[in-house]
Write a protein that holds these residues in place. Structure first.
Motif, PDB file in Angstrom:
ATOM      1  N   SER A  11      45.076  37.340  25.696  1.00 36.71           N
ATOM      2  CA  SER A  11      45.456  38.288  26.747  1.00 36.71           C
ATOM      3  C   SER A  11      46.874  38.043  27.251  1.00 36.71           C
ATOM      4  O   SER A  11      47.206  36.953  27.717  1.00 36.71           O
ATOM      5  CB  SER A  11      44.466  38.175  27.917  1.00 36.71           C
ATOM      6  N   ASN A  13      48.121  39.325  29.900  1.00 40.11           N
ATOM      7  CA  ASN A  13      48.099  39.146  31.354  1.00 40.11           C
ATOM      8  C   ASN A  13      47.699  37.726  31.745  1.00 40.11           C
ATOM      9  O   ASN A  13      48.254  37.154  32.683  1.00 40.11           O
ATOM     10  CB  ASN A  13      47.201  40.194  32.012  1.00 40.11           C
ATOM     11  N   PHE A  35      36.261  37.491  25.858  1.00 40.15           N
ATOM     12  CA  PHE A  35      36.696  38.889  26.077  1.00 40.15           C
ATOM     13  C   PHE A  35      36.321  39.746  24.865  1.00 40.15           C
ATOM     14  O   PHE A  35      35.812  40.855  24.996  1.00 40.15           O
ATOM     15  CB  PHE A  35      38.206  38.865  26.295  1.00 40.15           C
ATOM     16  N   HIS A  41      33.967  39.610  30.226  1.00 42.14           N
ATOM     17  CA  HIS A  41      34.596  40.026  31.483  1.00 42.14           C
ATOM     18  C   HIS A  41      33.845  41.177  32.148  1.00 42.14           C
ATOM     19  O   HIS A  41      34.093  41.486  33.299  1.00 42.14           O
ATOM     20  CB  HIS A  41      36.072  40.372  31.272  1.00 42.14           C
ATOM     21  N   LYS A  42      32.950  41.815  31.393  1.00 45.44           N
ATOM     22  CA  LYS A  42      32.125  42.888  31.975  1.00 45.44           C
ATOM     23  C   LYS A  42      30.725  42.380  32.320  1.00 45.44           C
ATOM     24  O   LYS A  42      29.835  43.170  32.630  1.00 45.44           O
ATOM     25  CB  LYS A  42      32.012  44.069  30.992  1.00 45.44           C
ATOM     26  N   THR A  54      38.502  43.108  34.818  1.00 48.07           N
ATOM     27  CA  THR A  54      39.677  42.721  34.021  1.00 48.07           C
ATOM     28  C   THR A  54      39.898  41.212  34.112  1.00 48.07           C
ATOM     29  O   THR A  54      39.377  40.537  35.006  1.00 48.07           O
ATOM     30  CB  THR A  54      40.958  43.417  34.544  1.00 48.07           C
ATOM     31  N   LEU A  55      40.697  40.731  33.202  1.00 47.32           N
ATOM     32  CA  LEU A  55      41.185  39.356  33.227  1.00 47.32           C
ATOM     33  C   LEU A  55      42.706  39.423  33.419  1.00 47.32           C
ATOM     34  O   LEU A  55      43.311  40.418  33.030  1.00 47.32           O
ATOM     35  CB  LEU A  55      40.859  38.645  31.910  1.00 47.32           C
ATOM     36  N   THR A  66      42.915  39.116  41.468  1.00 43.85           N
ATOM     37  CA  THR A  66      42.639  39.814  40.208  1.00 43.85           C
ATOM     38  C   THR A  66      43.863  40.586  39.716  1.00 43.85           C
ATOM     39  O   THR A  66      43.792  41.295  38.723  1.00 43.85           O
ATOM     40  CB  THR A  66      41.465  40.803  40.379  1.00 43.85           C
ATOM     41  N   GLU A  67      44.970  40.492  40.434  1.00 38.27           N
ATOM     42  CA  GLU A  67      46.217  41.133  40.007  1.00 38.27           C
ATOM     43  C   GLU A  67      47.237  40.044  39.680  1.00 38.27           C
ATOM     44  O   GLU A  67      47.528  39.184  40.528  1.00 38.27           O
ATOM     45  CB  GLU A  67      46.777  42.037  41.108  1.00 38.27           C
ATOM     46  N   THR A  68      47.797  40.107  38.481  1.00 31.44           N
ATOM     47  CA  THR A  68      48.735  39.055  38.084  1.00 31.44           C
ATOM     48  C   THR A  68      49.947  38.983  39.026  1.00 31.44           C
ATOM     49  O   THR A  68      50.475  37.908  39.262  1.00 31.44           O
ATOM     50  CB  THR A  68      49.221  39.247  36.633  1.00 31.44           C
ATOM     51  N   THR A 108      51.545  46.897  30.337  1.00 32.90           N
ATOM     52  CA  THR A 108      50.139  46.698  29.964  1.00 32.90           C
ATOM     53  C   THR A 108      49.525  48.012  29.478  1.00 32.90           C
ATOM     54  O   THR A 108      48.820  48.038  28.466  1.00 32.90           O
ATOM     55  CB  THR A 108      49.320  46.171  31.167  1.00 32.90           C
ATOM     56  N   ARG A 122      40.560  48.975  19.407  1.00 34.99           N
ATOM     57  CA  ARG A 122      40.169  49.705  20.608  1.00 34.99           C
ATOM     58  C   ARG A 122      40.530  51.183  20.466  1.00 34.99           C
ATOM     59  O   ARG A 122      41.567  51.523  19.901  1.00 34.99           O
ATOM     60  CB  ARG A 122      40.880  49.074  21.807  1.00 34.99           C
ATOM     61  N   TYR A 170      54.257  41.293  27.335  1.00 33.39           N
ATOM     62  CA  TYR A 170      54.068  42.482  26.495  1.00 33.39           C
ATOM     63  C   TYR A 170      55.342  42.940  25.803  1.00 33.39           C
ATOM     64  O   TYR A 170      55.269  43.613  24.774  1.00 33.39           O
ATOM     65  CB  TYR A 170      53.398  43.613  27.286  1.00 33.39           C
TER      66      TYR A 170
END
Ligand SMILES: N[C@@H](CCC(=O)N[C@@H](CS)C(=O)NCC(=O)O)C(=O)O
Ligand code: FES
Lengths: 217, 228
Positions: A11, A13, A35, A41-42, A54-55, A66-68, A108, A122, A170
């Motif tokens: 990941s 993030n 993941f 994560h779900k 989310t991770l 939970t927000e980077t 992201t 995905r 990213y």
């Protein structure tokens, strides 16, 4: 330990936090989350902790983050005694940094999504993700070009900040999604500068700057 | 074959490698620790990895994949899997002529560098890539103007040769030179150089102006003549 991180190795993030911890030289507890393919994560447990599913998730003192962007600000405020990565009392700089923290979530949703498509199959609108990814890379390239003309090498000001940490993963991983760095000389120089930071850590797809090591190893 | 500008010198510091294209040919350009520049086909003779992903070790370029190292004479110097072996001299990269002049790196695939007569004392501004044809870029350029620090308005009508667009007085003192590197019908890179009359804000204005040119060249939406 300074904090606890629910973490996934591929990941981008999660890597923001691992990278910043490396650069600040702090240790933390890492909890590996399955993941892919496990979708852990779900799971009920993690959804209770982070309803967004989310991770990464960070347990920082009494906080669940939970927000980077929040994690990077917390880490800088707590562990960067020189206050250079998040110069809290400088209104212009912090505002400019937050601009790039916001922009990093565009990375992201464009390059990150395209990469999930390429690497994990995905279901993603890949053409749109790639086209928007190019727009995002060009914005970073333009900013770094202007900073270079002013004599700087970083997104904001004269030294690296959490804006660089947030945008780095990213941009660096864009080739995973099929977006090479060939057309972006300023980005290439910036990636190199970040990879040269002391305490830099790698992840799959982002290797260290080999020439900084001793010959022959 | 024309010699192509492939990048600005200041974007290739010592101990660094970068990718570039000349026509259909993918190349790796790198600068050794002592400053020697080489331009090679961007394919490792071992298994074909792009050499531009490699890293410079002193006077050699090491491939990222299995670490084979090639020296400035293009020959393989070292194979990590067989450290005692002296690599056969037949293992070498495909090398091209590269010349550094006017702050620009020029590559010729057929060995005869023909570097256009440019003007001394220009400073590098930036390189920028376009996803459209050279004609699209030229027509977008023709529709835009750029204001100098002293208020003079530059437009593309000043002078135009095949590879270079010089804005302002072509005889002796260009204010801005745009060098085109054509890689395909759908992809062009421009390298911009400016004289010393530009302030930092002026150079940033040039950088933004070429973003404007790119937006117009790629979308090709007719617009009124605009100025920055
Ligand atoms: N707002 C979050 C976004 C984090 C994010 O999108 N993480 C990805 C992994 S890199 C994720 O968990 N995606 C959920 C999924 O794809 O199922 C942040 O910036 O911290
Ligand atoms: S492909 Fe370059 S060393 Fe193997």
């Amino acid at each position: 330990m300074s904090f606890k991180l629910y973490n996934y190795v591929l990941s981008g993030n999660c890597y923001k936090v691992r990278l910043f911890a490396g650069v600040l030289g702090i240790n933390y507890d890492s909890i590996a989350v399955d993941f892919h393919p496990g979708q852990e994560h779900k799971s009920d447990d993690l959804m209770q902790l982070n309803p967004a599913g989310t991770l990464p998730i960070m347990i920082a003192d009494d906080l669940v983050l939970t927000e980077t962007s929040a994690m990077l600000i917390w880490m800088a405020s707590k562990f960067d005694s020189d206050n250079t990565w998040w110069p809290a009392t400088d209104a212009a700089k912090t505002a400019a940094i937050v601009q790039w923290l916001g922009f990093s979530s565009d990375l992201t949703s464009t390059i990150g999504e395209a990469r999930l498509h390429t690497m994990l199959n995905r279901d993603v609108k890949i053409e749109k993700a790639l086209a928007d990814g190019i727009v995002a890379l060009r914005r970073i390239e333009a900013q770094l070009t202007e900073q270079g003309l002013r004599g700087g090498a970083w997104l904001v000001g004269e030294s690296p900040t959490i804006a660089d940490i947030a945008c780095f993963p990213y941009v660096a991983l864009a080739p995973d999604a099929g977006l090479e760095h060939d057309d972006y000389p300023a980005i290439r120089n910036w990636l190199y500068a970040i990879r040269s930071l002391s305490g830099f850590v790698t992840m799959p797809g982002i290797h260290e700057v080999h020439e900084l090591r001793n010959e022959g190893d | 074959m024309v010699t192509e500008p492939v990048g600005l010198s200041n974007n290739l510091p010592i101990k660094r490698v970068m990718p570039a294209r000349v026509g259909d040919t993918d190349i790796a350009v790198w600068r050794s620790a002592s400053g020697v520049v080489s331009a090679w086909l961007n394919r490792c003779p071992h298994r074909g990895m792009r050499l531009s992903h490699g890293f410079v070790r002193g006077e050699s370029l090491a491939c990222l994949y299995h670490g084979w190292q090639y020296g400035c004479d293009n020959k393989c110097k070292y194979i990590p899997a067989h450290p005692a072996l002296e690599p056969p001299t037949t293992i070498q990269t495909m090398a091209y002529t590269v010349v550094e002049k006017h702050g620009v790196l020029w590559v010729s695939l057929d060995g005869t560098p023909e570097i256009p007569a440019l003007f001394e004392k220009l400073q590098p501004v930036r390189s920028i890539s376009f996803n459209c044809s050279n004609e699209d870029v030229l027509s977008a350029l023709a529709e835009t103007t750029l204001t100098c620090d002293d208020g003079q308005v530059l437009s593309a009508s000043d002078m135009q040769s095949q590879n270079i667009l010089i804005l302002d007085n072509p005889q002796n003192k260009p204010k801005l030179a745009v060098l085109f590197q054509k890689s395909s019908a759908a992809n062009v890179t421009a390298h911009l150089l400016a004289d010393n009359s530009w302030s930092i804000d002026g150079l940033i204005r040039i950088s933004r102006w070429c973003e404007l040119v790119r937006r117009r060249a790629e979308i090709k939406i007719p617009d009124n003549r605009r100025n920055l």
